[in-house]
Design an enzyme around this catalytic site. Sequence first.
Site, mmCIF file in Angstrom:
data_model
loop_
_atom_site.group_PDB
_atom_site.id
_atom_site.type_symbol
_atom_site.label_atom_id
_atom_site.label_comp_id
_atom_site.label_asym_id
_atom_site.label_seq_id
_atom_site.Cartn_x
_atom_site.Cartn_y
_atom_site.Cartn_z
ATOM 1 C CG ASP A 28 -7.346 -5.044 0.903
ATOM 2 O OD1 ASP A 28 -7.241 -3.837 1.080
ATOM 3 O OD2 ASP A 28 -6.530 -5.628 0.225
ATOM 4 N N GLY A 119 -3.378 -1.263 -11.926
ATOM 5 C CA GLY A 119 -4.157 -1.540 -10.883
ATOM 6 C C GLY A 119 -4.810 -2.956 -11.066
ATOM 7 C CB SER A 121 -2.793 -7.100 -8.753
ATOM 8 O OG SER A 121 -3.451 -6.667 -7.839
ATOM 9 C CG ASP A 166 -3.911 -6.986 -5.006
ATOM 10 O OD1 ASP A 166 -5.057 -6.863 -4.692
ATOM 11 O OD2 ASP A 166 -3.002 -5.926 -4.726
#
Length: 434
Positions: A28, A119, A121, A166
């Site tokens: 991203d 992991g 978020s 996220d």
Amino acid sequence: MFNSKFGSFPKFYVRAPGRVNLIGEHIDYCGYSVLPMAVEQDMLIAVEPVKTHTIQLANTNPLYPDFSTSANNIQIDKTKPLWHNYFLCGYKGIQEHFGLSNPTGMNCLVDGNIPPSSGLSSSSALVCCAGLVTLTVLGMSLSKVELAEICAKSERYIGTEGGGMDQSISFLAEEGTAKLIEFSPLRATDVKLPSGAVFVIANSCVEMNKAATSHFNIRVMECRLAAKLLAKYKSLPWDEILQLEEVQAKLGVSLEEMLLIIEDALHPEPYSCEEICRCLEINLEELRTQILRPDTQDVLNFKLYQRAKHVYSEAARVLQFKKICEEAPDNMVQLLGELMNQSHLSCRDMYECSCPELDQLVDICRRFGAQGSRLTGAGWGGCTVSIVPADKLSSFLANVQEAYYQRSARSSGPEKQSLFATKPGGGALVLLEA
């Protein structure tokens, strides 16, 4: 508990979900699309606006101490990624967006069931939750896309150079569907997941706080340097380029062609700072002051070939994953699983963001019936995500529980936080008191 902390009652609640990234890891921030879904686990904040200019924060978890500060003087300490700093990131992002000089205070009680440093978020969910809390207290309104962009930017106050996945899925998620998230401009497209399979999250129980180490930011810098060297090789204005996607877009070639260009333009051996300077025709001082961030200035070697190879191949896997979901062939679960397996190999070997426990967990999940399994999130710990045929789910959960958790007495709290099947959940929202 709110009453015992603050001597009053909340006026409203805000929730923001965690997420699992099905495919598209570490791309991203390179400008490429990703394919996450929101999980059912979330952060929840009970809120009471107050007339003073003080922010008072409490947490239902006694591990996280109470905190209070003046709303007029928000200080975020990058050297200590403490829980309240993530709240302050979201608050400050909204405050600065509207240019508020005399912001209102609030009492907030934070609760959450996203396993921390896993992991999934939890930190971004807290930033998003805080942003929505602040917006609601102010009586202002923004679109979900605007909120996602503000929160993605403001989380960088904590020191991590994330890309925005996220925060985007936290706001744009819808129940029942994964999303293809695209950037510049930010948009989300529904991706219908196969009905005959479920996605299972397994926590390696190795905690990794990406703001507490430089692993993450070094990878961001390696991708940036790779983009600049590729651009220079192709006679593009390399000094204007920050992301690997920009190189592909300016050349107007496919991801597969970019992989071929890497073979000609970059070598697998690590690059020293001196070699990067020779390639870009700059001096060390220019490299340090104009390109490297402060937390990457002591790095001696950069792996540019490997990082670029991962990014371009992973970006292609995201598009293949979406295409398979759209076309829904008979063997789609197997095909999606193969892409997830390839993704993990690339994360492990090319991006080097796995760890022995994640690799072991991936192997166990595949052995007991997962068609595909991979690390999810930043890596170096945290969780795996596996695609499991629905009819094998109960035996899969029992076998993985025994092979990974019971045999090594690993646990990160309640059993259901370590290993669980999840469905695509909804995005952040405000719940008003009746």
